[in-house]
Write a protein that holds these residues in place. Structure first.
Motif, mmCIF file in Angstrom:
data_model
loop_
_atom_site.group_PDB
_atom_site.id
_atom_site.type_symbol
_atom_site.label_atom_id
_atom_site.label_comp_id
_atom_site.label_asym_id
_atom_site.label_seq_id
_atom_site.Cartn_x
_atom_site.Cartn_y
_atom_site.Cartn_z
ATOM 1 N N SER A 179 -5.887 -1.787 -5.364
ATOM 2 C CA SER A 179 -5.504 -0.381 -5.202
ATOM 3 C C SER A 179 -4.634 0.091 -6.356
ATOM 4 C CB SER A 179 -4.760 -0.178 -3.881
ATOM 5 O OG SER A 179 -5.584 -0.482 -2.796
ATOM 6 N N ALA A 180 -3.659 -0.737 -6.737
ATOM 7 C CA ALA A 180 -2.761 -0.369 -7.842
ATOM 8 C C ALA A 180 -3.530 -0.295 -9.153
ATOM 9 C CB ALA A 180 -1.622 -1.376 -7.946
ATOM 10 N N VAL A 203 1.882 1.955 -3.516
ATOM 11 C CA VAL A 203 0.754 2.541 -4.250
ATOM 12 C C VAL A 203 0.587 4.008 -3.846
ATOM 13 C CG1 VAL A 203 -1.740 2.445 -4.630
ATOM 14 C CG2 VAL A 203 -0.435 0.315 -4.466
ATOM 15 N N MET A 204 0.753 4.267 -2.554
ATOM 16 C CA MET A 204 0.635 5.635 -2.050
ATOM 17 C C MET A 204 1.690 6.539 -2.688
ATOM 18 S SD MET A 204 0.552 6.677 1.981
ATOM 19 C CE MET A 204 -0.379 5.214 2.384
ATOM 20 N N ASN A 235 -3.675 -6.757 -7.119
ATOM 21 C CA ASN A 235 -3.755 -5.653 -6.160
ATOM 22 C C ASN A 235 -4.738 -4.596 -6.678
ATOM 23 O OD1 ASN A 235 -2.958 -2.943 -4.948
ATOM 24 N ND2 ASN A 235 -1.722 -4.348 -3.727
ATOM 25 N N ASN A 273 0.643 7.200 -6.219
ATOM 26 C CA ASN A 273 -0.450 8.181 -6.275
ATOM 27 C C ASN A 273 0.064 9.601 -6.073
ATOM 28 O OD1 ASN A 273 -2.438 6.261 -6.702
ATOM 29 N ND2 ASN A 273 -2.853 5.967 -4.537
ATOM 30 N N THR A 315 -16.423 -0.012 -3.405
ATOM 31 C CA THR A 315 -15.427 0.515 -4.340
ATOM 32 C C THR A 315 -15.992 0.559 -5.752
ATOM 33 O OG1 THR A 315 -13.665 -0.448 -2.978
ATOM 34 C CG2 THR A 315 -13.079 0.200 -5.229
ATOM 35 N N ILE A 343 -6.721 0.345 -9.604
ATOM 36 C CA ILE A 343 -7.570 1.534 -9.600
ATOM 37 C C ILE A 343 -6.729 2.783 -9.868
ATOM 38 C CG2 ILE A 343 -8.977 3.037 -8.108
ATOM 39 C CD1 ILE A 343 -10.063 0.459 -6.809
ATOM 40 N N SER A 344 -5.540 2.832 -9.261
ATOM 41 C CA SER A 344 -4.657 3.985 -9.471
ATOM 42 C C SER A 344 -4.200 4.080 -10.922
ATOM 43 C CB SER A 344 -3.439 3.886 -8.547
ATOM 44 O OG SER A 344 -3.840 3.974 -7.192
ATOM 45 N N ASN A 402 0.821 -1.217 0.000
ATOM 46 C CA ASN A 402 0.000 0.000 0.000
ATOM 47 C C ASN A 402 0.849 1.259 0.000
ATOM 48 O OD1 ASN A 402 -2.608 -1.136 -0.019
ATOM 49 N ND2 ASN A 402 -2.435 -1.635 2.149
#
Length: 577
Positions: free
Chosen positions: A242-243, A211-212, A240, A215, A277, A245-246, A208
């Motif tokens: 989150s990745a 990914v942060m 993953n 972002n 989500t 979606i980013s 995460n």
């Protein structure tokens, strides 16, 4: 002679103790005086505190000042400060608190909190900095200082305070993020990036952070570097979310619409993506992606694919219904989506409200009544559902008793906070139906209540006046109400007819003719009642030709009126027997 200094196993013997006390009292007057003052101080102090705990501030202050007259002590000034605070005397309370601090530095934290509450940030900062490490909870004081420095936009001292917190508690994600926010505010992107990279390096198993970092790079003008971070995450963990979606943001920034739509569709139909989500993603499309939003074929296809899976909540159906409404698609399909939402979540108030509104517009009052009845089970305190339930029954022409029962249920929920128009309408319609049911006294009581909510509401005034004169009531009162209604709504044929008829009953026939002519002019399709009134009025001014014409027009609309038939046969006005 016995030895008076003899002791026992408990220490000094009682005889020796007595001699010592006598010696102190006789030979040490200063000690005796001090003990007396201490006793007096403690007496007044304890009495004062007792009164303060009872809420008797005036008595507490008087007793505390007696204690202070004996000896000024920090605890006495502090309790006096509390008394003045409780009665809202800021100047005196501060003066007492400052005196308490001068005598006992342990009260400095309270002084700092006083300054904080009163917005004196600089004084609060000086006070808390002076006690840091000496008294009080170190972490608590640092947290207060952090808030104060933030309020003063003192970013250097914010960082310094965060460093002290770090020394106290060790490095933490919370402190690191707080530092990042400060560096971001002062525009030091390099330090923000360094902190994110440190977090990522220290937590290699928590992707995460990577990914942060990606972002942050996306929002700070480095999309390609961001994409590399996302790819590294996906090489380790291909699913993953989150990745992935980013990556949508990357495709948008780069204008890669095809890749964006392809990845979006995969996410929307993936079982790995949480429903919340998925709902957020589809909302984002509707709000921000104009091209895709306007392509209704693609959007409806996406909804269809998402809804192939069993739905735990009504979220996607709701978004689909709102989207179709926004794009003005088929109303029956919109209603079907809301109905699906209700099937999943029967207490979904928005879905039910939208359906009630839709069915009302379609004129399907049976459905409106049914929906309102269901809603009453889930929202028993909501007056709106009772109101629309009663209106639907009225449109369905149910028996008066049924409508009265529904309206009475709504009436019971009227409070001072109820919408004025709704309260007025409930009382007004209830009055109409009660009169129709032969309960004129209760009807007039309802009209009075309606006029308490809206003083000059023309519909209420008109109906009240008309039924009052039909009931043989006070014609003067009826005429005043009818005239008020006319002034409010001068082109309403019903209002004009009521006023004309009351003037007729008062034997003011020529005045009545003026208003009945105006009522007929304003009404393209006058009712049998209005036409009969016109005939009656014209008969009284001696124009029987016109009177007969209006009576015959009225009879054509209502051939079952025996009195009207009699008037036509005899060719004259006949009073209602």
């Amino acid at each position: 002679m016995a030895n008076i200094w003899k002791t026992n196993s408990f220490g000094l013997g009682m005889t020796k103790m007595a001699v010592v006390m006598v010696f102190i009292m006789v030979c040490c007057p200063k000690v005796r005086a001090h003990n007396d003052e201490e006793s007096r101080f403690r007496y007044f102090f304890i009495q004062a505190v007792t009164e303060r705990l009872k809420g008797n501030d005036a008595e507490c202050m008087e007793l505390m000042r007696h204690a202070l007259a004996i000896e000024p002590r920090g605890e006495a000034w502090f309790n006096l400060y509390r008394c003045y605070s409780s009665i809202g005397d800021d100047a005196e309370s501060l003066a007492c608190l400052e005196k308490a601090v001068a005598l006992n530095s342990n009260y400095k934290e309270s002084l700092g909190l006083y300054y904080l509450r009163n917005g004196e940030n600089k004084k609060a900062i000086d006070t808390f900095e002076s006690i840091y490490g000496k008294i009080g909870d170190k972490e608590k004081i640092l947290q207060i200082l952090l808030r104060l420095y933030e309020a003063e936009s003192d970013f250097d001292n914010m960082i310094s305070t965060l460093n002290r917190l770090e020394l106290l508690d060790g490095t933490s994600e919370e402190i690191t993020f707080a530092k990042m926010q400060v560096f971001d505010k002062i525009g030091d992107k390099k330090k923000v990036r360094n902190l994110l990279e440190e977090l990522s390096a220290k937590n290699p198993n928590d992707l995460n952070y990577k990914v942060m970092l990606g972002n942050w790079m996306m929002t700070n003008g480095a999309p390609d570097a961001a994409m590399e971070e996302f790819k590294q995450v996906l090489r380790t963990e291909p699913d993953n979310i989150s990745a992935r979606i980013s990556m949508l943001d990357y495709y948008k920034v780069k204008g890669k619409q095809g890749e964006y739509e392809e990845e979006l569709e995969k996410l929307l139909v993936s079982e790995e993506v949480e429903e919340e989500t998925r709902q957020s993603l589809i909302n984002e499309i509707i709000q921000n992606n104009q091209k895709l939003r306007e392509d209704t074929v693609k959007m409806m296809s996406l909804f269809a694919k998402m809804l192939e899976q069993p739905q735990k909540t009504s979220g996607i159906y709701m978004v689909k219904a709102l989207y179709m409404g926004m794009m003005k698609l088929n109303k029956d399909s919109i209603d079907a989506a809301y109905e699906k939402s209700l099937a999943i979540e029967p207490d979904n108030e928005l879905a039910r409200s939208m359906l009630i509104n839709s069915y009302w517009q379609k004129g399907d009052f049976s459905k409106v009544a049914e929906m309102c009845k269901q809603a009453q089970l889930y929202n028993p305190d909501e007056i709106g559902y009772d109101f629309y339930h009663a209106l639907a029954l009225l449109r369905l022409e149910k028996e008066d008793s049924v409508i009265i029962k529904a309206l009475s249920k709504a009436e019971q929920k009227i409070t001072a906070e109820t919408d004025t128009t709704m309260a007025t309408t409930i009382y007004s319609i209830l009055g109409d139906v009660l009169y129709s049911d032969g309960q004129s006294k209760k009807a007039f009581e309802c009209y009075d209540k309606a006029l308490e909510w809206t003083k000059d509401e023309p519909q209420v005034l008109n109906n009240y006046a008309y039924y009052l004169c039909l009931d043989g009531g006070d014609l003067s009162k009826a005429e005043q109400m009818a005239f008020k209604a006319y002034k409010q709504d001068p082109v309403n044929p019903n209002v004009l007819d009521t006023y004309a008829w009351i003037l007729f009953l008062q034997k003011r026939y020529e005045d009545a003719r003026i208003y009945i002519d105006e009522a007929l002019r304003c009404d393209s399709v006058p009712s049998s009642v209005v036409l009969q009134h016109a005939g009656d009025i014209y008969s009284k001014i001696g124009n029987m030709e016109k009177a007969m014409d209006y009576w015959q027009q009225a009879y054509a609309l209502d051939s079952g009126d025996a009195l009207l038939e009699k008037k036509i046969k005899l060719g004259k006005y006949i009073e209602n027997e």
